[in-house]
Design an enzyme around this catalytic site. Sequence first.
Site, PDB file in Angstrom:
ATOM      1  N   ARG A  58     -16.807   7.651  -2.875  1.00 17.12           N
ATOM      2  CA  ARG A  58     -15.999   6.460  -3.200  1.00 17.12           C
ATOM      3  C   ARG A  58     -16.731   5.169  -2.829  1.00 17.12           C
ATOM      4  NH1 ARG A  58     -10.156   7.647  -2.387  1.00 17.12           N
ATOM      5  NH2 ARG A  58      -9.794   9.510  -3.629  1.00 17.12           N
ATOM      6  N   ASP A 100       2.614  -1.257  -2.604  1.00 16.08           N
ATOM      7  CA  ASP A 100       1.430  -0.454  -2.303  1.00 16.08           C
ATOM      8  C   ASP A 100       0.414  -1.356  -1.620  1.00 16.08           C
ATOM      9  OD1 ASP A 100       0.436   2.492  -3.524  1.00 16.08           O
ATOM     10  OD2 ASP A 100      -1.191   1.187  -2.856  1.00 16.08           O
TER      11      ASP A 100
HETATM   12  C1  LIG Z   1      -0.932   9.645  -3.628  1.00 20.39           C
HETATM   13  S1  LIG Z   1      -0.243   8.059  -3.938  1.00 20.39           S
HETATM   14  C2  LIG Z   1       1.475   8.465  -4.077  1.00 20.39           C
HETATM   15  C3  LIG Z   1       2.134   7.763  -5.237  1.00 20.39           C
HETATM   16  C4  LIG Z   1       3.598   8.126  -5.462  1.00 20.39           C
HETATM   17  N1  LIG Z   1       4.395   7.793  -4.309  1.00 20.39           N
HETATM   18  C5  LIG Z   1       3.729   9.585  -5.820  1.00 20.39           C
HETATM   19  O1  LIG Z   1       4.180  10.386  -4.996  1.00 20.39           O
HETATM   20  O2  LIG Z   1       3.382   9.963  -6.935  1.00 20.39           O
HETATM   21  C6  LIG Z   1      -0.341   7.329  -2.296  1.00 20.39           C
HETATM   22  C7  LIG Z   1      -0.264   5.801  -2.325  1.00 20.39           C
HETATM   23  O3  LIG Z   1      -0.058   5.321  -0.988  1.00 20.39           O
HETATM   24  C8  LIG Z   1      -0.750   4.102  -0.844  1.00 20.39           C
HETATM   25  N2  LIG Z   1      -0.979   3.821   0.590  1.00 20.39           N
HETATM   26  C9  LIG Z   1      -1.807   4.480   1.445  1.00 20.39           C
HETATM   27  N3  LIG Z   1      -1.770   3.905   2.661  1.00 20.39           N
HETATM   28  C10 LIG Z   1      -0.908   2.862   2.573  1.00 20.39           C
HETATM   29  C11 LIG Z   1      -0.443   1.890   3.508  1.00 20.39           C
HETATM   30  N4  LIG Z   1      -0.871   1.859   4.774  1.00 20.39           N
HETATM   31  N5  LIG Z   1       0.446   0.972   3.071  1.00 20.39           N
HETATM   32  C12 LIG Z   1       0.886   0.988   1.792  1.00 20.39           C
HETATM   33  N6  LIG Z   1       0.487   1.871   0.857  1.00 20.39           N
HETATM   34  C13 LIG Z   1      -0.404   2.814   1.256  1.00 20.39           C
HETATM   35  C14 LIG Z   1      -2.040   4.328  -1.630  1.00 20.39           C
HETATM   36  O4  LIG Z   1      -2.657   3.121  -2.013  1.00 20.39           O
HETATM   37  C15 LIG Z   1      -1.557   5.173  -2.815  1.00 20.39           C
HETATM   38  O5  LIG Z   1      -1.334   4.398  -3.970  1.00 20.39           O
END
Ligand SMILES: C[S@@+](CC[C@H](N)C(=O)[O-])C[C@H]1O[C@@H](n2cnc3c(N)ncnc32)[C@H](O)[C@@H]1O
Length: 297
Positions: free
Chosen positions: A59, A169
């Site tokens: 990445r 997000d």
């Molecule tokens: C795998 S995706 C899940 C998306 C959706 N909730 C689903 O279940 O399909 C995880 C998301 O969490 C966000 N994320 C990770 N750490 C975070 C943080 N500290 N604060 C806010 N968002 C975060 C990432 O950017 C990512 O878009």
Amino acid sequence: MTQAATARAGSAAPGDPAVPGAPGGPVLGAAEFSAIAAIMQSDARIHLSEAKTTLVHSRLSRRLREHGLTDFRNYVRLVQSDPQERAAMVVALTTNHTHFFREAHHFDHFRATAVPWLQQRARSGPVRIWSAGCSSGEEVHTIAMCLLGESRQVPGWLRSADLRLLATDIAPHVVESTSRGIYSATTVEPVPTAYREAWMRRFGADYQMADEARALVTAKVLNLFDPWPMRQRYDVIFCRNVMIYFDDQAKAELEARFVDLLAPGGYLYIGHSERLIGPAAARMRACGHTIYQKEAT
Ligand SMILES: C[S@@+](CC[C@H](N)C(=O)[O-])C[C@H]1O[C@@H](n2cnc3c(N)ncnc32)[C@H](O)[C@@H]1O
């Protein structure tokens, strides 16, 4: 940190095992991996184990190229001195996988149990729903379609309700995608035809969420570990496949904040491999696989 954290054979120290990658490419050494992991932990509470070395390497190699850098030592120096690159690195290391109607049993429960309850609540006050860690918006738009229903008419109760969906997000590019609500034909495949015909419009080769769905959604950049801007209780929170990236202490803190924010009787949906682990669990009633309801008192 063991030698396994050293990625790419190029200029690795003697004895370091090779991790897949082009020979002669930048090497991610143990010290650099530790520095990157420490930043992820402090800025986003994302826990990176050594098993993630190859992922981190692949990445971030692109970011090195963008800055004309050929080694991770200089990249770590850059990140430590440049807040903008530091934020970009955190975003590059998030995993944004998502899809429409992911974990369909949540939406079966939401339609059958939460929506009738929300309908009642809407008669006497505002209704608030949060998709926390929304990625590119498929989750929040699935929620919107479940509220709007399968016919092309906005239901009467929703027309007169003060109902808002907040989608947040940490990664600005996915928040932007959520606001645009434009998805490829492949991405919309999991959407049942009735919903697609009712609430999506052709947009060139793609689809865009209909105005009625987009009007319900506000998308914002928010790090879940920063202070939250909400001033009122939330009725439903979806935080799915997000907490898996955090360590146990961070998970427990976040759970407690979600439960505090929820209105009595409100629902919390978490990801399929997650469970409530902190003291907040005692304030919630399990009412389905990875579905919890806040005790009404
Ligand atoms: C795998 S995706 C899940 C998306 C959706 N909730 C689903 O279940 O399909 C995880 C998301 O969490 C966000 N994320 C990770 N750490 C975070 C943080 N500290 N604060 C806010 N968002 C975060 C990432 O950017 C990512 O878009």
